[in-house]
Scaffold this active site. Structure first.
Site, mmCIF file in Angstrom:
data_model
loop_
_atom_site.group_PDB
_atom_site.id
_atom_site.type_symbol
_atom_site.label_atom_id
_atom_site.label_comp_id
_atom_site.label_asym_id
_atom_site.label_seq_id
_atom_site.Cartn_x
_atom_site.Cartn_y
_atom_site.Cartn_z
ATOM 1 C CB ALA A 125 15.147 -10.759 -16.351
ATOM 2 C CB THR A 127 10.967 -15.079 -11.581
ATOM 3 O OG1 THR A 127 11.557 -14.786 -10.423
ATOM 4 C CG2 THR A 127 9.853 -16.078 -11.380
ATOM 5 C CB ILE A 158 10.346 -9.033 -15.167
ATOM 6 C CG1 ILE A 158 10.778 -10.487 -15.483
ATOM 7 C CG2 ILE A 158 11.644 -8.342 -15.270
ATOM 8 C CD1 ILE A 158 11.467 -11.342 -14.327
ATOM 9 C CD GLU A 241 15.444 -8.701 -4.552
ATOM 10 O OE1 GLU A 241 14.126 -9.006 -4.978
ATOM 11 O OE2 GLU A 241 16.157 -9.724 -4.690
ATOM 12 N NE ARG A 267 -17.376 5.650 11.506
ATOM 13 C CZ ARG A 267 -18.618 5.636 10.832
ATOM 14 N NH1 ARG A 267 -18.948 7.014 10.468
ATOM 15 N NH2 ARG A 267 -19.412 4.727 10.605
ATOM 16 C CD GLN A 278 -10.588 -2.939 27.289
ATOM 17 O OE1 GLN A 278 -11.364 -3.852 27.201
ATOM 18 N NE2 GLN A 278 -9.940 -2.605 28.476
ATOM 19 C CD GLN A 335 -12.270 -6.090 11.056
ATOM 20 O OE1 GLN A 335 -11.907 -6.721 10.026
ATOM 21 N NE2 GLN A 335 -13.527 -6.517 11.286
ATOM 22 N N GLY A 338 -13.242 -0.215 8.780
ATOM 23 C CA GLY A 338 -14.508 -0.819 8.474
ATOM 24 C C GLY A 338 -14.817 -0.900 6.986
#
Length: 378
Positions: A125, A127, A158, A241, A267, A278, A335, A338
């Site tokens: 803890a 922040t 946290i 971290e 697909r 392409q 993307q 879709g």
């Protein structure tokens, strides 16, 4: 991918981790994400395969581990595509190192075995609502009163904040600036401690909280290190971290790549598989290129750490490189999917929601650039 940095021991642990993730995590991540939590028993299961003990002292139930063993652990967990599970399950990797490094022997002996066995949960803890991660200017105060400290203030964002049994808390015991900062171990059932669960854009399965300390009396023996030395201990925590986050983000990017490739082969649009267009092939190559570059940078930095170096600037840049790669690959994967990429249930959609927390947590992208530039003498 073949790499000269991994031994047979690393490969064996990777196999253990992969079976664990495939059996205990991957089938349930969508359910846990929707529920906003995962079962507490997962900590015990993780402890049983040695995951929680990696890098901690053996005398408390830890297991010796180099940087590459930690990369294996982070990246295999990421294969489930659920950052919220990884974040809370492994919150002890930021909450407990200060205890292992600087707490009194009797505190280590009492706390660490419980955490490393999965019996108790540890969280960090730092922040605060008023200043984010500006550690040197934190406001939560701990006033010495006989054999106790009286703690008042708030912490926010946290990870594991709701369920944590042990909180490693940055407090102000002295004057202004970094020299007035100390670390205290505060137990979860301390009178005066209350918690507010927070709702988030991503990491839904990870409990995240604001902590309220209302004149909490904490035994003085729970001081981690010496008074006024908390800032230094916190800074020592950051390299580990950020390397862990970089490893995870690079792996999440690879998850998006793999999922997009599989979908593009299956697909069909305009009479042929997506992968035969392409524009889609180029997207996939761009993703693969960024993942490979990030992984190479990560492993080289891990090797330098193993040689005893402390390449702070490069670690800051590595965190940005990895989070940017994750952001790019998550966006491109959605993307490629879709409309299906906008629906809950696929890994890329979940990872897309989790991009920003990685670019913010552990030091924002802007802070990373500033730290790196200062380390470079600019």
């Amino acid at each position: 991918m073949k790499s000269p940095f991994y031994t047979a021991e690393h490969d064996a642990f990777r196999d253990v981790m992969r079976r664990f993730v495939d059996k205990e995590i991957a089938p349930f991540v969508h359910e846990w994400d929707e529920a906003g939590e995962f079962p507490r028993v997962l900590y015990r299961k993780a402890a049983e395969i040695g995951l929680l003990g990696l890098g901690f002292p053996e005398e408390y139930g830890g297991i010796a581990a180099d940087q590459f063993m930690k990369i294996v652990a982070s990246q295999e967990l990421a294969r489930a595509g659920a950052g919220g599970v990884s974040a809370s399950l492994m919150s002890h990797t930021i909450g407990s190192p200060p205890i292992a490094r600087a707490a009194r022997p009797e505190v280590k002996a009492r706390v660490l075995p419980q955490v490393l066995s999965g019996e108790k949960i540890s969280a960090l803890a730092i922040t605060e609502p008023s200043g984010g991660s500006d550690v040197a200017n934190l406001r939560t105060r701990a006033q010495r009163d006989g054999n106790h400290y009286v703690v008042s203030g708030e912490k926010t964002f946290i990870t594991s904040g709701v369920r944590a049994d042990y909180l490693t808390v940055a407090v102000r015991t002295g004057g202004e600036g970094a020299g007035g900062v100390s670390l205290l171990l505060i137990e979860g059932d301390t009178p005066g401690l209350s918690r507010t669960k927070l709702k988030k854009m991503g990491w839904w399965a990870s409990d995240t909280a604001t902590l309220h300390f209302d004149d909490c009396r904490v035994p003085a023996e729970n001081l981690i290190g010496e008074e006024g030395q908390g800032f230094k201990i916190i800074m020592q925590n950051f390299n580990s971290e950020r390397m862990g986050m970089a490893a995870s983000c690079t792996a999440f990017a690879r998850v998006c790549l793999d999922e997009a490739v599989a979908y593009a082969k299956e697909r069909k649009t305009f009479g042929k598989p997506l992968a035969q267009h392409q524009v889609i092939r180029h997207k996939i190559v761009d993703m693969a290129q960024k993942v490979a570059a990030s992984q190479a940078m990560l492993e080289m930095l891990a090797w330098r750490l193993e040689q005893g170096e402390s390449p702070v600037a490069e670690i800051c840049m590595m965190k940005n490189q990895a989070t940017q790669t994750m952001a790019f690959c998550a966006s491109e994967a959605v993307q490629i999917f879709g409309g299906a990429g906008f629906m809950r249930g696929i890994k890329a959609e979940r990872i897309y929601r989790e991009v920003k927390v990685n670019a913010i947590g552990g030091g924002t992208e802007e802070i990373m650039k500033d730290l790196a530039s200062r380390q470079m003498g600019l």
